[in-house]
Design a protein around this motif. Structure first.
Motif, short mmCIF file in Angstrom:
data_model
loop_
_atom_site.label_atom_id
_atom_site.label_comp_id
_atom_site.label_asym_id
_atom_site.label_seq_id
_atom_site.Cartn_x
_atom_site.Cartn_y
_atom_site.Cartn_z
N THR A 1 0.82 -1.21 0.00
CA THR A 1 0.00 0.00 0.00
C THR A 1 0.85 1.26 0.00
O THR A 1 0.56 2.22 -0.70
CB THR A 1 -0.92 0.02 1.24
N ASP B 1 -1.02 5.67 -1.82
CA ASP B 1 -2.46 5.39 -1.87
C ASP B 1 -3.16 6.74 -1.85
O ASP B 1 -3.19 7.42 -0.82
CB ASP B 1 -2.87 4.55 -0.66
N ASP C 1 -5.88 2.06 -8.08
CA ASP C 1 -5.25 1.30 -7.02
C ASP C 1 -3.92 1.94 -6.60
O ASP C 1 -3.38 2.80 -7.30
CB ASP C 1 -5.00 -0.14 -7.47
N GLN C 2 -3.41 1.46 -5.48
CA GLN C 2 -2.14 1.98 -4.97
C GLN C 2 -1.03 1.72 -5.98
O GLN C 2 -0.91 0.62 -6.52
CB GLN C 2 -1.80 1.32 -3.64
#
Length: 427
Positions: A169, A190, A222-223
């Motif tokens: 993340t 993130d 998304d991260q």
């Protein structure tokens, strides 16, 4: 499949612990010095909150006194803050197109290491890390998939509780200047940590439905690799912006780094906001966000998501440090994978002082995206209410109830109820 134990057993254990609930109080901690870029769901903010001191009588800390003492010592001597936490959520729907229940969990390893600090100039340099395992437990669907795949709602009823497995993340450099009033980050980021945030945005501790966390009119990616920065333009006005890899897959962070420079498919945003005071910028604020997402392709160049853009408006005020009324609006073309073209949500959070308990209620009206779903779908109405009950500063149990009126992908049902329970342990 990740197995732990059945929901009934978990609920029984929760009820047994509830009778032993201690009274909490605060004292000083070196974790208060962690530099933070982002709101309540960011790594630094969570480490601060989850490692705030608890008194003798806290049932989790009393079970592991050496663990918490060692963490405090390492933070004081080396500037390294770290933790372990686990969240689990179970949901059961009154009706469904397919599966009507889902259970999943999130295991997290967060860390923040301040390796450079100049107190005279108010500057810090910090390495921020978070690895996660997101998994389903004993059910065919993860809770994040129950809304769309299970009950036929054009919404996510348990944000973050997916089945992605191990993901990275955060792994970024964070540099803060002028006592944090100028900052940037670069690395694996993130963007939901700092994009369109307010105090009740964290789905592991507040609202679970995406309608009340990060705005679903935004084509959130998304991260992945990116850069972001923020600045205080005055005591009350702030600016935040980012550029991140739109193709990102957090299970392959190295690929995202390469794609950022080679593929040139980006998610961009800029936010300007007003706050009553700099140290309350995530509690009291009115902000406006504009975002764009480039067309996203697979390795063969085939379009996975069309390009998209839109804007959001958010207003929240933490009145008497207890009541949090909020209003959030979003408008987009539905591209970039956004779930909604329009959304209006209103609600109220109530926070109960030292106990850490919290209550929240929210209502929303949304228009599903033609590009993500299908043209001509009817508006959908969503309600959510939760109560976060702190058995300890380190253990929370949160019953949650959601109501979906006119689920957009399930025209045979006029309304659906979703009952859920969530637990979170932080070490």
């Amino acid at each position: 499949m990740f197995k732990i134990y059945e929901p009934l057993a978990m609920a029984t254990a929760v009820l047994a612990l509830a009778v032993c609930r201690p009274v909490l109080s605060e004292s000083e901690s070196s974790f208060d010095d962690i530099p933070v870029f982002g709101g309540p769901s960011s790594t630094g903010a969570e480490l601060k909150a989850e490692n705030a001191p608890a008194p003798t009588g806290d049932l989790i800390k009393d079970l592991m006194p050496g663990w918490f003492a060692a963490k405090e010592r390492i933070k004081q001597e080396h500037g390294l803050a770290f933790g372990l936490n686990y969240s689990t959520a179970y949901q059961k729907a009154s009706d469904a197109l397919g599966e009507d229940n889902a259970w999943g969990g999130i295991f997290q390893l967060p860390a923040s290491w301040t390796v450079m600090q100049n107190r005279d100039k108010g500057s810090t340099g910090t390495i921020v890390f978070k690895a996660e395992n997101r998994h389903k437990i004993s059910t065919d669907l993860a809770p994040q998939d129950l809304g769309i795949q299970g009950i036929g709602a054009a919404s996510i009823t348990a944000t973050q509780f997916s089945d992605k497995g191990w993901i990275l993340t955060n792994l970024y450099w964070q540099h803060k200047l002028n006592d944090g009033k100028l900052a940037y980050i670069v690395g694996q980021i993130d963007n939901t940590d700092f994009l369109d945030i307010y105090a009740a945005i964290n789905p592991q501790s507040a609202f679970m439905n995406l309608s009340f966390s990060t705005n679903p009119t935004i084509g959130i990616v998304d991260q992945g690799f990116g850069v972001a920065g923020g600045a205080a333009l005055s005591d009350n006005i702030y600016l935040v912006g980012s550029v991140t890899d739109a193709r990102a897959d957090p299970s392959k962070p190295g690929t995202s780094f390469k794609d950022f420079f080679d593929k040139n498919e980006y998610f961009k945003h800029i936010e300007i906001g007003y706050t009553t005071a700099w140290d309350r910028r995530y509690l009291d604020n009115i902000h406006l966000v504009y975002w764009e997402s480039d067309r996203q392709t697979d390795d063969a160049g085939v379009t996975k998501e069309p390009d998209g853009s839109g804007w959001t408006l958010s207003a929240a005020y933490f009145y008497q440090d207890k009541y949090l009324p909020f209003l959030r609006y979003g408008d987009s073309d539905g591209g970039g994978g956004a779930l909604n073209e329009k959304l209006l949500s209103v609600g109220l959070g109530i926070y109960y002082g030292e106990s850490g308990d919290a209550f929240g209620v929210g209502l929303s009206k949304s228009t599903p995206s033609d590009l993500t779903f299908a043209p001509g779908l009817e508006d959908q109405y969503t309600g959510e209410v939760f109560y976060r009950y702190m058995l300890s500063k380190h253990l929370a149990i949160t019953p949650d109830l959601q109501y979906i009126k006119d689920p957009a992908l399930n025209p045979n049902e006029s309304s659906i109820w979703i009952a859920g329970i969530r637990a979170r342990l932080t070490l």
